[in-house]
Design an enzyme around this catalytic site. Structure first.
Site, PDB file in Angstrom:
ATOM      1  N   LYS A 108     -11.623   0.122  -1.460  1.00  0.00           N
ATOM      2  CA  LYS A 108     -10.689   0.873  -2.286  1.00  0.00           C
ATOM      3  C   LYS A 108     -11.214   0.914  -3.720  1.00  0.00           C
ATOM      4  CE  LYS A 108      -7.372   0.644   1.237  1.00  0.00           C
ATOM      5  NZ  LYS A 108      -6.714  -0.251   2.167  1.00  0.00           N
ATOM      6  N   SER A 151       0.803  -1.222   0.000  1.00  0.00           N
ATOM      7  CA  SER A 151       0.000   0.000   0.000  1.00  0.00           C
ATOM      8  C   SER A 151       0.836   1.272   0.000  1.00  0.00           C
ATOM      9  CB  SER A 151      -0.949  -0.002   1.187  1.00  0.00           C
ATOM     10  OG  SER A 151      -0.259  -0.254   2.386  1.00  0.00           O
ATOM     11  N   HIS A 171      -5.276  -3.440  -2.162  1.00  0.00           N
ATOM     12  CA  HIS A 171      -5.064  -2.447  -3.223  1.00  0.00           C
ATOM     13  C   HIS A 171      -5.072  -3.051  -4.617  1.00  0.00           C
ATOM     14  CE1 HIS A 171      -4.355   1.180  -0.854  1.00  0.00           C
ATOM     15  NE2 HIS A 171      -3.868   0.353   0.047  1.00  0.00           N
TER      16      HIS A 171
HETATM   17  C1  PLP Z   1      -6.563  -0.399   3.527  1.00  0.00           C
HETATM   18  C2  PLP Z   1      -5.926  -1.671   3.868  1.00  0.00           C
HETATM   19  C3  PLP Z   1      -6.467  -2.494   4.850  1.00  0.00           C
HETATM   20  C4  PLP Z   1      -7.602  -2.049   5.732  1.00  0.00           C
HETATM   21  O1  PLP Z   1      -8.814  -2.069   5.066  1.00  0.00           O
HETATM   22  P1  PLP Z   1     -10.028  -1.186   5.623  1.00  0.00           P
HETATM   23  O2  PLP Z   1     -11.215  -1.766   4.977  1.00  0.00           O
HETATM   24  O3  PLP Z   1      -9.744   0.216   5.217  1.00  0.00           O
HETATM   25  O4  PLP Z   1     -10.033  -1.347   7.104  1.00  0.00           O
HETATM   26  C5  PLP Z   1      -5.903  -3.742   5.050  1.00  0.00           C
HETATM   27  N1  PLP Z   1      -4.829  -4.140   4.340  1.00  0.00           N
HETATM   28  C6  PLP Z   1      -4.248  -3.348   3.405  1.00  0.00           C
HETATM   29  C7  PLP Z   1      -3.057  -3.841   2.653  1.00  0.00           C
HETATM   30  C8  PLP Z   1      -4.780  -2.082   3.161  1.00  0.00           C
HETATM   31  O5  PLP Z   1      -4.203  -1.287   2.273  1.00  0.00           O
END
Ligand code: PLP
Length: 400
Positions: free
Chosen positions: A254, A194, A222
């Site tokens: 996302k 990320s 992502h």
């Molecule tokens: C954003 C993210 C999360 C968390 O997800 P949310 O739904 O925002 O809590 C977990 N793992 C990775 C790699 C992320 O980028």
């Protein structure tokens, strides 16, 4: 008046106990690490309002623009009209609707897994999954740059936890060799990282874990909705390993433009999570609108490639513009980190760009390792060529 007096007395009775917290905040501020929430209106669109000023937003994970997609808004509205605003209970009580089980079937097909389970957020999923599949005496190995939710899950699991150098399979192999042959072992990793926007050879990673009898958890937060020629289900699809990975997790929050998370894998692991994952058991199910939008988003990324085509065109254009401008970056994805160095430099550069009308988030330790503070550019299908060129021009002007 009476109420005011009572509140006032309460505050003053413990005020002196708050001093350590103020000192901690002061120290963070001193190190350019203090964080605060700034008001962003329309934060999922290319042009947003940030602390009251219009900006071009390069800090949203709404990579495909689906968070504003009329088709998704419509299914969400219909779900609210039919089923209301909340789920009313946790999944094991009365929170499991047929809409949720249909979403889980959709996810299982999407990820080529036997079965799938929906969680309330990615953070919650990772912590809950790792606590459920690991016990004291087990072993867990994680990439040094994994997302905080995976780190927290490893910590809280009580297992013996060891981190290997970023994407370094030789280092991981050494660690796997040191663990007892018959111990339960898991390897956990982001697929697309990320904060770095990079990814490793997931097939080689999978084969390594298979050789050492370890199970693999891959976080596709992502990558879901973006990678994969046929289904856009993530990097496991790209490497052709979807049906061989023990657990694939990812989020609806996302590229899919909504909220919530999924995990997919063998039925026996899903049943284990239903029984053991505290974040699943002890939390209210997601609301109907969120479930409906997630399911439709998975269908859209498979049936309508137009957003994905626009996104990849933009990614290529931005990479090219940065190259031409001589700004150093390393990325072949929609996440483009420009490493600046110290936290203060990154924050200052981000502020300069804001003054020019571009919002690019500065990422500082502890989110990233010391000395690698950076700007993290997130490109989406919504950006125009002018907006991307404008950003590069502003970056060039202020990049030291
Ligand atoms: C954003 C993210 C999360 C968390 O997800 P949310 O739904 O925002 O809590 C977990 N793992 C990775 C790699 C992320 O980028």
């Amino acid at each position: 008046m009476g109420v005011f007096v009572i509140l006032h007395c309460m505050a003053s009775s413990f005020e002196f106990l708050l001093d350590p917290y103020q000192q901690q905040l002061d120290a963070l501020n001193q190190a350019s690490r203090l964080r605060r929430c700034r008001i962003t209106e329309n934060g999922t669109e290319a042009v947003a309002s940030f602390d009251g000023h219009p900006i071009v937003n390069f800090s949203s994970n709404n990579y495909l623009g689906l968070a504003q997609d009329t088709r998704l808004k419509d299914v969400a509205k219909t779900a609210v009209e039919e089923y209301g605003t909340g789920a009313g209970a946790s999944r094991l009580i009365s929170g499991t609707s047929s809409m949720i089980t249909e979403l889980e079937e959709t996810v299982a097909r999407f990820k080529r897994a036997e079965s799938a389970l929906v969680f309330n957020s990615g953070y919650q999923a990772n912590v809950a999954i790792l606590q459920a599949v690991l016990n004291t005496g087990d072993y867990v190995f994680s990439d040094r740059l994994n997302h905080a939710s995976l780190i927290d899950g490893c910590l809280l699991s009580g297992a013996k936890w060891s981190r290997y150098r970023h994407l370094d399979l030789e280092h991981l192999e050494k660690k796997l060799q040191q663990a007892p042959r018959d111990a339960k072992k898991w390897v956990v990793t982001d697929s697309l990282f990320s904060m770095d926007g990079d990814y490793g050879n997931l097939k080689a990673l999978l084969e390594l874990t298979e050789r050492y009898g370890a199970l693999l958890l891959i976080d596709e937060a992502h990558a879901t909705g973006l990678y994969g020629e046929v289904r856009s289900s993530g990097l496991c699809e790209v490497f052709g390993i979807s049906d061989r990975v023990a657990l694939q997790m990812g989020t609806f929050s996302k590229a899919l433009g909504g909220f919530g998370a999924y995990v997919a894998g063998p039925d026996v692991l899903m049943k284990t999570l239903v029984n053991k994952a505290r974040g699943f058991v002890y939390s209210t199910a997601l609301p109907p609108a969120v479930i409906a939008a997630a399911r439709h988003a998975i269908e859209l990324v498979q049936s309508d490639p137009s957003m994905k085509i626009r996104l990849w065109k933009n990614v290529r254009k931005l990479h090219h513009a940065l190259q031409t401008a001589g700004i150093p970056f390393e990325s072949r994805t929609q996440i483009v980190p420009v490493v600046v160095g110290e936290a203060k430099q990154a924050v200052d550069l981000s502020e300069r760009l804001l003054e020019e009308g571009y919002y690019v988030q500065a990422i500082r330790p502890p989110t990233v390792p010391e000395g690698t503070a950076r700007l993290r550019i997130a490109v989406s299908a919504l950006h125009t060529e002018d907006q991307m060129n404008g950003l590069v021009t502003a970056l060039k002007k202020h990049f030291a």
